[in-house]
Scaffold this motif. Sequence first.
Motif, PDB file in Angstrom:
ATOM      1  N   CYS A  93       0.840  -1.199   0.000  1.00  0.00           N
ATOM      2  CA  CYS A  93       0.000   0.000   0.000  1.00  0.00           C
ATOM      3  C   CYS A  93       0.877   1.252   0.000  1.00  0.00           C
ATOM      4  O   CYS A  93       1.623   1.495   0.952  1.00  0.00           O
ATOM      5  N   PRO A  94       0.775   2.085  -1.050  1.00  0.00           N
ATOM      6  CA  PRO A  94       1.634   3.273  -1.132  1.00  0.00           C
ATOM      7  C   PRO A  94       1.269   4.381  -0.148  1.00  0.00           C
ATOM      8  O   PRO A  94       2.046   5.294   0.072  1.00  0.00           O
ATOM      9  N   VAL A  95       0.076   4.297   0.471  1.00  0.00           N
ATOM     10  CA  VAL A  95      -0.343   5.341   1.408  1.00  0.00           C
ATOM     11  C   VAL A  95      -0.514   4.819   2.833  1.00  0.00           C
ATOM     12  O   VAL A  95      -1.076   5.499   3.694  1.00  0.00           O
ATOM     13  N   GLU A  96      -0.012   3.616   3.099  1.00  0.00           N
ATOM     14  CA  GLU A  96      -0.073   3.009   4.428  1.00  0.00           C
ATOM     15  C   GLU A  96      -1.479   3.057   5.020  1.00  0.00           C
ATOM     16  O   GLU A  96      -1.699   3.521   6.141  1.00  0.00           O
ATOM     17  N   ALA A  97      -2.437   2.535   4.265  1.00  0.00           N
ATOM     18  CA  ALA A  97      -3.844   2.560   4.673  1.00  0.00           C
ATOM     19  C   ALA A  97      -4.326   1.247   5.268  1.00  0.00           C
ATOM     20  O   ALA A  97      -5.460   1.155   5.712  1.00  0.00           O
ATOM     21  N   ILE A  98      -3.488   0.201   5.292  1.00  0.00           N
ATOM     22  CA  ILE A  98      -3.930  -1.129   5.704  1.00  0.00           C
ATOM     23  C   ILE A  98      -3.334  -1.497   7.058  1.00  0.00           C
ATOM     24  O   ILE A  98      -2.127  -1.415   7.259  1.00  0.00           O
ATOM     25  N   TYR A  99      -4.240  -1.924   7.975  1.00  0.00           N
ATOM     26  CA  TYR A  99      -3.835  -2.287   9.332  1.00  0.00           C
ATOM     27  C   TYR A  99      -4.530  -3.572   9.774  1.00  0.00           C
ATOM     28  O   TYR A  99      -5.670  -3.823   9.358  1.00  0.00           O
ATOM     29  N   PRO A 100      -3.892  -4.348  10.650  1.00  0.00           N
ATOM     30  CA  PRO A 100      -4.614  -5.461  11.281  1.00  0.00           C
ATOM     31  C   PRO A 100      -5.812  -4.870  12.029  1.00  0.00           C
ATOM     32  O   PRO A 100      -5.722  -3.755  12.567  1.00  0.00           O
ATOM     33  N   ASP A 101      -6.928  -5.578  12.050  1.00  0.00           N
ATOM     34  CA  ASP A 101      -8.140  -4.997  12.648  1.00  0.00           C
ATOM     35  C   ASP A 101      -7.982  -4.634  14.118  1.00  0.00           C
ATOM     36  O   ASP A 101      -8.692  -3.776  14.625  1.00  0.00           O
ATOM     37  N   ASP A 102      -7.027  -5.231  14.806  1.00  0.00           N
ATOM     38  CA  ASP A 102      -6.817  -4.873  16.210  1.00  0.00           C
ATOM     39  C   ASP A 102      -5.733  -3.807  16.401  1.00  0.00           C
ATOM     40  O   ASP A 102      -5.368  -3.478  17.525  1.00  0.00           O
ATOM     41  N   GLU A 103      -5.253  -3.229  15.291  1.00  0.00           N
ATOM     42  CA  GLU A 103      -4.237  -2.180  15.362  1.00  0.00           C
ATOM     43  C   GLU A 103      -4.604  -0.933  14.551  1.00  0.00           C
ATOM     44  O   GLU A 103      -3.752  -0.096  14.267  1.00  0.00           O
ATOM     45  N   VAL A 104      -5.858  -0.804  14.181  1.00  0.00           N
ATOM     46  CA  VAL A 104      -6.294   0.361  13.411  1.00  0.00           C
ATOM     47  C   VAL A 104      -6.142   1.607  14.286  1.00  0.00           C
ATOM     48  O   VAL A 104      -6.636   1.633  15.420  1.00  0.00           O
ATOM     49  N   PRO A 105      -5.452   2.632  13.794  1.00  0.00           N
ATOM     50  CA  PRO A 105      -5.282   3.862  14.586  1.00  0.00           C
ATOM     51  C   PRO A 105      -6.640   4.471  14.950  1.00  0.00           C
ATOM     52  O   PRO A 105      -7.617   4.351  14.211  1.00  0.00           O
ATOM     53  N   GLU A 106      -6.656   5.127  16.088  1.00  0.00           N
ATOM     54  CA  GLU A 106      -7.896   5.701  16.618  1.00  0.00           C
ATOM     55  C   GLU A 106      -8.645   6.566  15.602  1.00  0.00           C
ATOM     56  O   GLU A 106      -9.865   6.481  15.485  1.00  0.00           O
ATOM     57  N   GLN A 107      -7.917   7.369  14.840  1.00  0.00           N
ATOM     58  CA  GLN A 107      -8.591   8.267  13.890  1.00  0.00           C
ATOM     59  C   GLN A 107      -9.270   7.517  12.746  1.00  0.00           C
ATOM     60  O   GLN A 107     -10.087   8.083  12.035  1.00  0.00           O
ATOM     61  N   TYR A 108      -8.947   6.241  12.578  1.00  0.00           N
ATOM     62  CA  TYR A 108      -9.543   5.446  11.495  1.00  0.00           C
ATOM     63  C   TYR A 108     -10.454   4.329  12.009  1.00  0.00           C
ATOM     64  O   TYR A 108     -10.872   3.463  11.245  1.00  0.00           O
ATOM     65  N   GLU A 109     -10.786   4.334  13.299  1.00  0.00           N
ATOM     66  CA  GLU A 109     -11.581   3.254  13.879  1.00  0.00           C
ATOM     67  C   GLU A 109     -12.911   3.022  13.169  1.00  0.00           C
ATOM     68  O   GLU A 109     -13.375   1.890  13.083  1.00  0.00           O
ATOM     69  N   ALA A 110     -13.531   4.051  12.645  1.00  0.00           N
ATOM     70  CA  ALA A 110     -14.815   3.900  11.958  1.00  0.00           C
ATOM     71  C   ALA A 110     -14.692   3.000  10.725  1.00  0.00           C
ATOM     72  O   ALA A 110     -15.679   2.411  10.285  1.00  0.00           O
ATOM     73  N   PHE A 111     -13.497   2.875  10.187  1.00  0.00           N
ATOM     74  CA  PHE A 111     -13.300   2.056   8.998  1.00  0.00           C
ATOM     75  C   PHE A 111     -13.391   0.561   9.296  1.00  0.00           C
ATOM     76  O   PHE A 111     -13.658  -0.236   8.397  1.00  0.00           O
ATOM     77  N   THR A 112     -13.200   0.184  10.539  1.00  0.00           N
ATOM     78  CA  THR A 112     -13.365  -1.225  10.905  1.00  0.00           C
ATOM     79  C   THR A 112     -14.827  -1.619  10.717  1.00  0.00           C
ATOM     80  O   THR A 112     -15.135  -2.594  10.033  1.00  0.00           O
ATOM     81  N   ALA A 113     -15.731  -0.848  11.289  1.00  0.00           N
ATOM     82  CA  ALA A 113     -17.164  -1.116  11.128  1.00  0.00           C
ATOM     83  C   ALA A 113     -17.578  -0.994   9.670  1.00  0.00           C
ATOM     84  O   ALA A 113     -18.374  -1.803   9.169  1.00  0.00           O
ATOM     85  N   LYS A 114     -17.030  -0.009   8.971  1.00  0.00           N
ATOM     86  CA  LYS A 114     -17.364   0.191   7.559  1.00  0.00           C
ATOM     87  C   LYS A 114     -16.995  -1.042   6.745  1.00  0.00           C
ATOM     88  O   LYS A 114     -17.741  -1.475   5.869  1.00  0.00           O
TER      89      LYS A 114
END
Length: 82
Positions: free
Chosen positions: A50-71
Motif C-alpha cells: 500500500c503506497p499510502v499506508e492505509a492497511i492495518y490489522p483490525d486490532d491495530e487500526v489507529p484511533e482516527q480510522y476506527e470507523a473504517f473497521t465497522a465500515k
Amino acid sequence: MTYIITEPCMSEKDASCVDVCPVDCIYEGEDQYYIHPEECIDCGACVPECPVEAIYPDDEVPEQYEAFTAKNYTYFDVPPPD
C-alpha cells in the motif's frame, strides 16, 4: 483477525494490494478497496504494497480510522468481532 483498509485509500485507491493478495479477498468498492473478513488469511502481503499506508490489522487500526473497521464489516454484511 483480518486487515482493514482505511481513509488514505479513499484518495489514492491504488490496486497494488489487490495484485499481491494470494486469496483474492480484496474488493473494489465505490470509494475505496475492502478486505473480506471471512476470506482474509491474515498473511499481511497487502500491507507493504500500500503506497499510502492505509492497511492495518483490525486490532491495530489507529484511533482516527476506527470507523473504517465497522465500515469494512458492514460492506460485506459480516458482524464485527466482539
